[in-house]
Design an enzyme around this catalytic site. Structure first.
Site, PDB file in Angstrom:
ATOM      1  N   ASN A  12     -10.673   2.933  -0.090  1.00  0.00           N
ATOM      2  CA  ASN A  12      -9.547   2.657   0.804  1.00  0.00           C
ATOM      3  C   ASN A  12      -8.824   3.980   1.072  1.00  0.00           C
ATOM      4  O   ASN A  12      -8.112   4.477   0.205  1.00  0.00           O
ATOM      5  CB  ASN A  12      -8.614   1.634   0.131  1.00  0.00           C
ATOM      6  N   LYS A  14      -6.491   4.599   3.158  1.00  0.00           N
ATOM      7  CA  LYS A  14      -5.071   4.423   3.498  1.00  0.00           C
ATOM      8  C   LYS A  14      -4.697   5.274   4.719  1.00  0.00           C
ATOM      9  O   LYS A  14      -5.527   5.481   5.587  1.00  0.00           O
ATOM     10  CB  LYS A  14      -4.190   4.740   2.279  1.00  0.00           C
ATOM     11  N   HIS A  98      -3.236  -6.157   1.049  1.00  0.00           N
ATOM     12  CA  HIS A  98      -3.021  -5.045   0.109  1.00  0.00           C
ATOM     13  C   HIS A  98      -1.550  -5.028  -0.309  1.00  0.00           C
ATOM     14  O   HIS A  98      -0.667  -5.296   0.499  1.00  0.00           O
ATOM     15  CB  HIS A  98      -3.421  -3.724   0.764  1.00  0.00           C
ATOM     16  N   GLU A 100       0.470  -2.707  -0.740  1.00  0.00           N
ATOM     17  CA  GLU A 100       1.349  -1.829   0.031  1.00  0.00           C
ATOM     18  C   GLU A 100       1.843  -2.549   1.286  1.00  0.00           C
ATOM     19  O   GLU A 100       2.983  -2.368   1.719  1.00  0.00           O
ATOM     20  CB  GLU A 100       0.611  -0.519   0.369  1.00  0.00           C
ATOM     21  N   GLU A 170      -5.797  -6.267  -7.805  1.00  0.00           N
ATOM     22  CA  GLU A 170      -5.142  -4.954  -7.835  1.00  0.00           C
ATOM     23  C   GLU A 170      -3.741  -5.085  -8.421  1.00  0.00           C
ATOM     24  O   GLU A 170      -2.787  -5.377  -7.688  1.00  0.00           O
ATOM     25  CB  GLU A 170      -5.051  -4.396  -6.415  1.00  0.00           C
ATOM     26  N   GLY A 176      -2.214   3.815  -7.630  1.00  0.00           N
ATOM     27  CA  GLY A 176      -1.693   5.148  -7.377  1.00  0.00           C
ATOM     28  C   GLY A 176      -0.843   5.711  -8.500  1.00  0.00           C
ATOM     29  O   GLY A 176      -0.175   6.726  -8.330  1.00  0.00           O
ATOM     30  N   SER A 215      -6.106   2.756  -9.799  1.00  0.00           N
ATOM     31  CA  SER A 215      -6.414   3.990 -10.535  1.00  0.00           C
ATOM     32  C   SER A 215      -7.834   4.004 -11.101  1.00  0.00           C
ATOM     33  O   SER A 215      -8.064   4.470 -12.225  1.00  0.00           O
ATOM     34  CB  SER A 215      -5.380   4.237 -11.638  1.00  0.00           C
TER      35      SER A 215
HETATM   36  C1  PEP Z   1      -5.660   0.842  -3.637  1.00  0.00           C
HETATM   37  O1  PEP Z   1      -4.716   1.210  -2.976  1.00  0.00           O
HETATM   38  O2  PEP Z   1      -6.384  -0.089  -3.223  1.00  0.00           O
HETATM   39  C2  PEP Z   1      -5.882   1.505  -4.909  1.00  0.00           C
HETATM   40  C3  PEP Z   1      -6.547   0.859  -5.809  1.00  0.00           C
HETATM   41  O3  PEP Z   1      -5.350   2.755  -5.066  1.00  0.00           O
HETATM   42  P1  PEP Z   1      -5.595   3.789  -6.290  1.00  0.00           P
HETATM   43  O4  PEP Z   1      -7.074   3.754  -6.591  1.00  0.00           O
HETATM   44  O5  PEP Z   1      -5.143   5.095  -5.781  1.00  0.00           O
HETATM   45  O6  PEP Z   1      -4.799   3.276  -7.443  1.00  0.00           O
END
Ligand code: PEP
Length: 255
Positions: A12, A14, A98, A100, A170, A176, A215
Site C-alpha cells: 500500500n 498510500k 483502511h 487512515e 490492521e 506506521g 509494521s
Molecule cells: C498500512 O497502512 O496498510 C500499513 C500496514 O502500514 P505500515 O506497514 O507502514 O504499518
C-alpha cells in the site's frame, strides 16, 4: 498459514510517488518477485499512477490495487472514482476501509459495505480492512470492534461474493508505528475473523485470505506467516522500497 490458501502480499503505497516514480518502483517489484511462484503479489499506487503502473505490469505476476473507490458507477459525484473506472485503468483489487480513511476522513462501516459490493460487481477483489485502536485494545474491546466492522462490511453479500473478498486485519496502533502485533495477537484476531466468516459459510471461511497489516518488515513476516490463520501481508511503509517489499514477499511465501 494453511496449505489450502495461497499467500497474498499487497504493498500500500498510500499518498506517495509521481507517475514516473511509481512505474519505476513497480518495475523493481516485478523484477524482484519474478522467481516467486507461491504467492500472489499486488501494489497499490495513488490514483494518478494506476493506469501507467498497470500498463507496465501487464501480463506479469504483479497485479494492481487501488486504495479506495466510490460505490456508484457514474454520475454527479465530484472527486469520486468508480470501481468500473478502476477496472478500466487495469486494477484487479481495491483496498477498502483502511484505518487512515476511517480515522482521518470519517469513512463509515456502511460506506465500506457499499464500496465492497460495488467493487465486487465491477469484478474487483475488495481488500477489506478492519482493526482496533489502542484505546479499544486496552479496554478489552478488540474482538467486539472487529466484529462490528466485519459484520457491517460483509452485510448483504452472497456466499459467492464472500468467496471473492480478501480481509486485512490492521490494528491501528501498529500501522506506521514500527510496533507490530505479536504473532499470537494477530492469530487470535485472524482466527476470530475466520470463525465469523464460517458462521456465514464454512467453505468460504476455509478459503478466504486474511492478511495482517501493521509494521510488517522483512524480519517479522516469517513469524507472522507461521500462524495458521495469517495468509499474507498488507504492507505500508516497507513497500515503498522494492528491496524490502520483495524480501517480505520472499520470506513470507517460503514459510
Ligand atoms: C498500512 O497502512 O496498510 C500499513 C500496514 O502500514 P505500515 O506497514 O507502514 O504499518
Amino acid at each position: 498459514m494453511a496449505q489450502a490458501r495461497r499467500p497474498f502480499f499487497c504493498g500500500n503505497w498510500k499518498l506517495n510517488g509521481s507517475i514516473a516514480e511509481s512505474v519505476a518502483l513497480a518495475t523493481d517489484v516485478r523484477n524482484g518477485v519474478a522467481t516467486v511462484r507461491d504467492a500472489d503479489v499486488a501494489v497499490a499506487p495513488s490514483f494518478t499512477a494506476l493506469h501507467a503502473v498497470a500498463k507496465r505490469l501487464e501480463d506479469g505476476p504483479v497485479s494492481v490495487a487501488a486504495q479506495d473507490c466510490f460505490w456508484e458507477e457514474k454520475g454527479a459525484f465530484t472527486g469520486e472514482v468508480s470501481p468500473g473506472q478502476l477496472a478500466d485503468a487495469g486494477c484487479k483489487s481495491v483496498i477498502l476501509g483502511h484505518s487512515e480513511r476511517r480515522q482521518l476522513l470519517g469513512e463509515l462501516d456502511a460506506a465500506v459495505n457499499l464500496k465492497a459490493r460495488a467493487a465486487l460487481k465491477a469484478g474487483l477483489t475488495p481488500i477489506i480492512c478492519v482493526g482496533e485502536t489502542l484505546a479499544e485494545r486496552d479496554a478489552g474491546e478488540t474482538l467486539g470492534r472487529i466484529l462490528a466492522q466485519l459484520d457491517a462490511a460483509l452485510a448483504d453479500m452472497s456466499e459467492a461474493e464472500l468467496g471473492r473478498i480478501v480481509i486485512a486485519y490492521e490494528p491501528v496502533w501498529a500501522i506506521g508505528t514500527g510496533r507490530n502485533a505479536t504473532p499470537a495477537q494477530a492469530q487470535e484476531v485472524h482466527r476470530f475473523i475466520r470463525t465469523r466468516v464460517a458462521s456465514r459459510s464454512a467453505a468460504v471461511a476455509a478459503k478466504v485470505r486474511i492478511l495482517y497489516g501493521g509494521s510488517v518488515k522483512p524480519d517479522n513476516i516469517r513469524a507472522l506467516m507461521a500462524e495458521e490463520d495469517v495468509d499474507g501481508g498488507l504492507v505500508g511503509g516497507a513497500s515503498l522500497s522494492a528491496d524490502s517489499f520483495v524480501r517480505i514477499v520472499k520470506e513470507g511465501a517460503s514459510v
